[in-house]
Design a protein around this motif. Sequence first.
Motif, mmCIF file in Angstrom:
data_model
loop_
_atom_site.group_PDB
_atom_site.id
_atom_site.type_symbol
_atom_site.label_atom_id
_atom_site.label_comp_id
_atom_site.label_asym_id
_atom_site.label_seq_id
_atom_site.Cartn_x
_atom_site.Cartn_y
_atom_site.Cartn_z
ATOM 1 N N HIS A 88 41.168 -62.889 48.937
ATOM 2 C CA HIS A 88 39.951 -63.528 48.442
ATOM 3 C C HIS A 88 38.738 -62.596 48.354
ATOM 4 C CE1 HIS A 88 41.256 -67.989 49.101
ATOM 5 N NE2 HIS A 88 42.008 -67.330 48.250
ATOM 6 N N TRP A 92 36.919 -61.988 44.708
ATOM 7 C CA TRP A 92 35.526 -62.346 44.411
ATOM 8 C C TRP A 92 34.692 -61.126 44.083
ATOM 9 C CZ3 TRP A 92 34.900 -66.869 42.785
ATOM 10 C CH2 TRP A 92 35.632 -67.941 43.306
ATOM 11 N N ARG A 96 32.645 -60.713 40.559
ATOM 12 C CA ARG A 96 31.229 -60.324 40.501
ATOM 13 C C ARG A 96 31.039 -59.140 39.553
ATOM 14 N NH1 ARG A 96 27.807 -62.397 44.460
ATOM 15 N NH2 ARG A 96 28.837 -63.418 46.224
ATOM 16 N N PHE A 114 36.732 -72.319 46.483
ATOM 17 C CA PHE A 114 35.366 -71.876 46.711
ATOM 18 C C PHE A 114 34.993 -72.147 48.168
ATOM 19 C CE2 PHE A 114 34.997 -72.213 42.097
ATOM 20 C CZ PHE A 114 34.202 -71.125 41.792
ATOM 21 N N SER A 118 31.578 -67.557 48.429
ATOM 22 C CA SER A 118 31.990 -67.313 47.047
ATOM 23 C C SER A 118 31.237 -68.186 46.059
ATOM 24 C CB SER A 118 33.496 -67.531 46.894
ATOM 25 O OG SER A 118 33.873 -68.835 47.282
#
Length: 224
Positions: A88, A92, A96, A114, A118
């Motif tokens: 994860h 993420w 980004r 989520f 995040s």
Amino acid sequence: MVIGITGGVGAGKSLVLSVLKERYGAEIILADEVAADLERPGQPGLNGLVEAFGTEILTAEGELDRAAFARRIFRDEETRQRVNRIIHPLAWAAIRRRIRQDSDGLFVVESALFDEESRSICDYLVYVRASQENRIRRLMENRGYTREKCLDMIRRQRSEEAYAGLADYVMDNDGTPEQVEMEIDRMLRTFLWETSPADDVACREGAHEKGKESAAMTVQEYER
């Protein structure tokens, strides 16, 4: 603008994503696909998994044995959490970077997982919900699952309260596709109303341009 889309299996997130792309020119980012790319040979995600679980998770060709590993994760909650802790943060971070590379227009990030950290990627987080019976019906019709398997999958996911607790907007997806389109239009009007007039214009123009340039979206059906 960046909108996060979340919800349980069978909630109909794929339809929502399709409308946002085709009608509003959104660029769709599927967190599952980003994670899968990180699990390819030579990528940091797979390197981290091998370090944690050993080479027995690999095929003879050095790739992740996804089917076998998925069964292991499904059976063992501790393994699932360890995998999430490895993959994860990498996923993420990659999401980004992708958004920062082209910050204009409308981005939609879909993920079933989520959390407080995040969700900060998104200006708004939307929870797509549907009744349990509708979710079961869709899974049985679209994937051929038994009712028992559907119920087991639903039980293993977050509760409605947990999803809604993180969300800025709850979208009901028990109706017709036309009703879903109306709900999405209402949602976007709500979000744009909260921005300044200049931001409103920029978002609309950016979304239009991204819609013209976007390639066809491949919707991954796993856990939607």
